[in-house]
Design a protein around this motif. Structure first.
Motif, short mmCIF file in Angstrom:
data_model
loop_
_atom_site.label_atom_id
_atom_site.label_comp_id
_atom_site.label_asym_id
_atom_site.label_seq_id
_atom_site.Cartn_x
_atom_site.Cartn_y
_atom_site.Cartn_z
N GLY A 76 0.68 -1.41 -0.02
CA GLY A 76 0.03 -0.18 0.06
C GLY A 76 0.74 1.15 0.07
N LYS B 9 -7.10 7.33 -2.17
CA LYS B 9 -6.87 6.84 -0.74
C LYS B 9 -8.10 6.14 -0.30
N GLN C 91 -2.09 4.10 0.54
CA GLN C 91 -2.00 4.09 2.40
C GLN C 91 -0.88 5.17 2.80
#
Length: 432
Positions: free
Chosen positions: A346, A402, A415
């Motif tokens: 991420g 996001k 992330q």
């Protein structure tokens, strides 16, 4: 840039290598859509030309009534028997040897019968003519020498007949023996000929099996490409729906920019809540130089960033003058993967692309990396070939993903940003 690719129906190989698998499949899907659209326009034009008499109508071919009907078994499936594998069947090799030997024997027997018929006719004709000639000679001599001694002539005739018959039988036996030997020799010759044909057939079967294996792999690859294309179409429909949902907001944002409204008003409309802090105007870049079709050097990229991207606050955090932690300069794919290598799934960063007028978002997977091209050649930001959504700023694109995944198949969600590791930072030339 995507419109240019669809117009030319061509993409530079170097640019193609920068695309991820999902981007490649969605780009192929869009190019296929463009091909279908052009084909439908061509068919419509052809129909209009035929209707107006500008072109003769096409002649339709009659459908063939030929078909294949398969023999079905008791279970309703196609009946198949594999020689040598059925109940009570001999091994395939033994059956093959017997069939070859039987074919050779029958062929040799047919050839021997034909030879014997010819030989027999030859012997019969030979002795029949000889006997007739001899009989005529004897009768002529007897009639000349002694007309009344017919009994002696008859006895002599029978004795000569018996002698000729004995010689005929002996020659018949010799002929039969000769034909039998020729038959055996011919059977051996045919056996080896059929044996060689079988070996060649087995080699051909092996090649056919290899070809069938290649065909099976090719079909499996085609099915995999179809599945990927289907995932790409699903992804495109999902993002298109998302783009429709955002359409109203995007349109109003464009009106605010045209009317010179503040960035705070646009952010409040997009996020549906008032934001604190002083408003920052979103200045539109004024191009003062002729930009090449593609980046040709780092100096040109730096100039493009300073003259077109800095006025649009590219690489800055929202409503601040701070550079975003995920922003990087002109770094290579290898450098980006080196920065993300020790981070968790991420993690991401955005670097300036050397292939297009835009950026590359590098994303950390659990095992490996993904790279997505961000097109900034127009007055918006969007993923090339993946995301139909158009974002007013680069920060809007990052914040959007996001919360929303980039692709359905990959489920990529931004992330943790990957910041700078060295000093000075790799973007220092962009802000000098």
């Amino acid at each position: 840039m995507l419109q240019q690719i669809l117009h030319d129906m061509y993409i530079d190989p170097e640019l193609l290598t920068e695309l991820s698998d999902v981007q490649k499949h969605i780009l192929f899907y869009k190019m296929r859509e463009e091909q279908l659209r052009r084909w439908r326009e061509h068919e419509a034009w052809e129909a209009l030309a035929e209707a107006e008499g500008l072109r003769p109508p096409k002649v339709k071919r009659a459908a063939s009534d030929k078909h294949i009907q398969w023999l079905l078994g008791a279970d309703g499936e196609v009946w198949v028997w594999i020689m040598g594998e059925g109940p009570g069947d001999k091994p395939y090799e033994e059956i093959s040897e017997e069939l070859i030997a039987e074919r050779a024997r029958l062929q040799a027997q047919r050839e021997a019968e034909e030879l014997w018929r010819q030989k027999e006719a030859e012997i019969t004709n030979k002795f029949r003519d000889a006997l007739a000639n001899e009989k005529a000679r004897i009768l002529a001599e007897r009639w000349k020498v002694e007309m009344e001694d017919r009994k002696a002539a008859k006895v002599l005739e029978e004795r000569i007949h018996e002698e000729f018959k004995r010689k005929e039988q002996e020659e018949r036996k010799q002929g039969e023996e000769q034909i039998r030997l020729q038959e055996e020799q011919r059977a051996k010759e045919l056996y080896w000929t059929l044996k060689q044909a079988q070996l060649q057939s087995q080699a051909s079967e092996k090649e056919e099996q290899e070809w069938e294996e290649q065909l099976r792999r090719s079909k499996a690859a085609d099915e995999e490409r179809s599945r990927r294309a289907q995932r790409a179409r699903d992804e495109y429909r999902r993002l298109s729906l998302r783009a429709i949902q955002k359409g109203t907001v995007a349109g109003l944002s464009f009106m605010f920019r045209e009317l010179g409204q503040s960035h705070e008003q646009e952010a409040r409309l997009y996020h549906h809540f008032p934001g604190p802090g002083p408003p920052l105007p979103l200045a539109m870049p004024v191009r003062t130089w002729e930009r090449p079709l593609r980046p040709i050097s780092r100096e040109v990229i730096v100039r493009w960033f300073k003259e077109e991207q800095l006025p649009r606050q590219a690489g800055f955090e929202r409503n601040t003058k701070s550079i975003a932690p995920w922003f990087h300069g002109i770094i290579s794919r290898e450098d980006a993967e080196g920065l993300l290598e020790n981070m968790t799934e991420g993690a991401f960063l955005v670097r300036i692309s050397e292939k297009i007028w835009g950026y590359t978002l590098s994303y950390r997977l659990q095992k490996g990396f993904k790279h997505f091209l961000v097109d900034a050649s127009g007055d918006f930001y969007s993923f090339l070939g993946v995301d139909p959504n158009r974002h007013a700023t680069l920060t809007d694109l990052i914040d959007f993903h996001k919360e929303e995944i980039i692709t359905v198949s990959g489920g990529e969600l931004l992330q943790e940003p990957c910041g700078q590791r060295d000093s000075p930072p790799d973007y220092h030339l962009l802000f000098e």
